[in-house]
Design a protein around this motif. Structure first.
Motif: not given
Length: 634
Positions: A144-146, A148-150, A115, A109, A112-113
């Motif tokens: 959800e991590l994926r 998010s663009g990571k 940077k 989690e 995911k946020q």
């Protein structure tokens, strides 16, 4: 000249004991001195190590790859004390390693946020999966991590189907060319002991139960699973397996039916791949490529930031180091209202149990602590248990009732398994959440009474004596079981089942007859349990926390989640901290004494048979002890 009188001659026996006392006194002083200087030495080492560690956690650099490579069992809470874990980590004992589900989820989690985290590398070869429910919760977090663009990359040298459920969430999956990946389905087989116990050893086992599906103790009285047991097991297992296929197929863009058909045709497809399991996985589109570890690391160095000084060759941070980063960002004092979490994982036994285990008194005390804490506004009871002793389960259930009476909402979040006694402690919550693949139900009671009369007769040992009544000594396992005593036991078991179904009916607002229809010891998946009214909602731990907060009128972001657990002793904290330092790890790793101490202090894993054995032996004065236990799970 008169010679001086000779000293009186000491009695030889007295001389022996005086000498023995002197030896013991010397030994005592020696041990105390050694302990004192040993502790003094450790304190100095910790002080030196602390000086060498610098100012604390180093800042995280830009474009860092988070390497999630968990080792050991995935658990709700640690099953061993901090000292044992520290020693195990220091001497490299991977068999004792554990990773908490909550730690894995909060790292994902946070990433995911974050940077500073550019991508995540999953290496799951050393992860020992638990049940499907907890693995699905991690899989959801990774998805959800994926989203998010990571970027998410998975690599394995050999993956089990439990590990693969997590790997399937990645953008890219690579398998070693000599590795293996095989999806085979779910199975549940047990050993049956009737012939060995009764025919070979002469041990007669008397089973008393309510519910034809309560098959926990069948191995003691049968040579194979009963038709009822097979029917019930296959029903929930098929449900869980179809969900697994759907999850994998969705993540990989495959058709679930086609994937299932490919698994049923394994011999032909593996032969077509020349017996090469890695190539077979590639042909089934379960992986995206076959690469060695070095090739994957080179790929990540090219995509990220190369680092020749790091053994992996690219800028990265480990899971444990990243968790330390996350913890360092927390506010030192958080005055927000709390949603307390109490974890109930493992077998339910009576009394005061150590941290990481469920005890009737100790787990109830944790719930009581939440009830008496003014900062706690709601409670989530996280249950992952096959059940256990009925009275201990009832002690915990009563505390749930008292919490609700205090005006504090209680929401249950079921993990992999919340069956039998695990359901008992859950049923009075304001809301029950379960994953669709959670194993629950098994509402039933049984009692097990072994008899060793024929066993002793084989070696010529017989029991005889007198009693003042026909029932005095009737529960002696070396005497034949009187059928009238069997009536007494069955009556106790019947009463236990009536209590169980009656309490479920009251808690769930249903007629007893309706509860009995879905009880009888039968096991259900979470989805099946919801259809039958045993579970309120399908969802994970986060859903349960949000529900509890909402019931306490706590706004999102204006409360904190706090785990209430038994605190480690100061000594345990000291040893754990020392073992975590670099110098402590080096010393303990090279210490034969530490290895010997570890072997003695690590608690043994309690097998299911051990649980029944202990329950039968320790009846705490009661001639009959009812058990609400489920030998279910994968």
């Amino acid at each position: 000249m008169i010679p001086p009188p000779l000293p009186p001659r000491r009695n030889p026996v007295a001389t022996f004991f005086v000498g023995l006392w002197d030896v013991m006194n010397f030994t005592r002083r020696l041990i105390l001195n050694l302990l004192f200087f040993g502790l003094l030495f450790l304190v100095l080492l910790v002080f030196v190590a602390a000086l060498g560690k610098g100012s604390g956690v180093k800042p995280l650099q830009e474009r860092t790859t988070l390497v999630i490579a968990p080792e050991g069992r995935l658990v709700e809470q640690f099953s061993t004390d901090p000292v044992s874990r520290a020693f195990a980590r220091a001497v490299g004992d991977s068999s004792a390693e554990e990773i908490q589900l909550r730690d894995l989820l909060r790292a994902i989690e946070a990433a995911k946020q974050d940077k500073h985290i550019e991508r995540v590398l999953l290496q799951l070869d050393k992860l020992q999966p638990s049940g499907m429910a907890s693995m699905r919760e991690v899989a959801k977090a990774l998805a959800e991590l994926r989203a998010s663009g990571k970027q998410l990359v998975a690599y394995g040298e050999g993956m089990s189907q439990g590990q693969y459920l997590l790997a399937a969430q990645a953008d890219e999956i690579y398998l070693d060319p000599m590795g293996s990946l095989l999806l085979e389905g779910l199975a549940r087989y047990r050993q049956y002991f009737r012939t060995g116990l009764q025919d070979k050893l002469g041990v007669d086992v008397h089973l008393f139960r309510v519910g034809e599906f309560k098959s926990a103790a069948e191995p003691y009285i049968l040579d194979a699973a009963s038709p009822e047991s097979k029917e019930a097991d296959l029903y929930w297992m098929n449900d869980v397996w179809q969900r697994y296929l759907a999850d994998v197929a969705s993540a990989r863009g495959l058709d679930p039916a086609q994937l299932g058909a490919q698994i049923n045709a394994l011999p032909e497809s593996i032969e077509a791949a020349g017996g090469d399991l890695a190539r077979h996985a590639l042909q089934m589109k379960l992986v995206d490529g076959l690469k060695t570890r070095e090739e994957v690391e080179q790929l990540l160095a090219e995509r990220g930031v190369a680092d020749e000084d790091d053994e992996r060759g690219f800028r990265n941070i480990s899971l444990q180091a990243y968790l330390a980063q996350v913890d360092s960002r927390r506010l030192p004092v958080d005055k927000r209202p709390q949603v307390a979490v109490v974890v109930a994982e493992g077998e339910i036994t009576g009394g005061d149990q150590p941290a990481g285990r469920i005890g009737g008194e100790s787990t109830a005390a944790l719930l009581r602590q939440a009830r008496e804490d003014e900062d706690v506004k709601a409670v989530v009871l996280r249950v992952d248990s096959p059940g256990g002793e009925v009275f201990a389960s009832e002690q915990i259930r009563r505390e749930v009732e008292l919490l609700k009476a205090e005006g504090k909402p209680v929401v249950v979040s079921m993990g992999d398994l919340a069956a039998s006694g695990g359901y008992w402690i859950s049923m009075d919550a304001d809301r029950i959440y379960a994953d669709p693949s959670t194993i629950t139900g098994s509402i039933g009671i049984f009692g097990l009474v072994p008899n060793f009369t024929r066993t002793l007769d084989k070696i010529g040992v017989h029991t005889d004596g007198v009693s003042t009544t026909r029932f005095a000594g009737a529960f002696d396992v070396t005497r034949p079981l009187d059928p009238e005593v069997g009536r007494v036991i069955q009556a106790v078991i019947n009463k236990g089942y009536a209590d169980f179904t009656g309490k479920v009916a009251a808690a769930r607002g249903k007629p007893v007859e309706e509860v009995d229809a879905v009880a009888r010891g039968r096991v259900w998946s979470g989805a099946q349990a919801k259809e039958r009214g045993l579970v309120d909602e399908l969802g994970g731990f986060g859903d349960a926390v949000a529900d509890a907060a909402s019931r306490a009128s706590l706004e999102d972001g204006k409360y904190r989640v706090r785990y209430i657990e038994k605190a480690a002793s100061p000594f345990a904290q000291f040893v754990s901290g020392f073992a975590g330092t670099r110098i402590g790890g080096v010393l303990l790793h090279d210490s034969g004494l530490a290895r010997a101490a570890l072997a003695r202090t690590m608690p043994e894993t309690e097998a299911q048979l051990r649980f029944v054995e202990n329950a039968l032996r320790d009846r705490n004065g009661a001639p009959v002890k009812s058990l609400a236990y489920c030998f279910c799970g994968l």
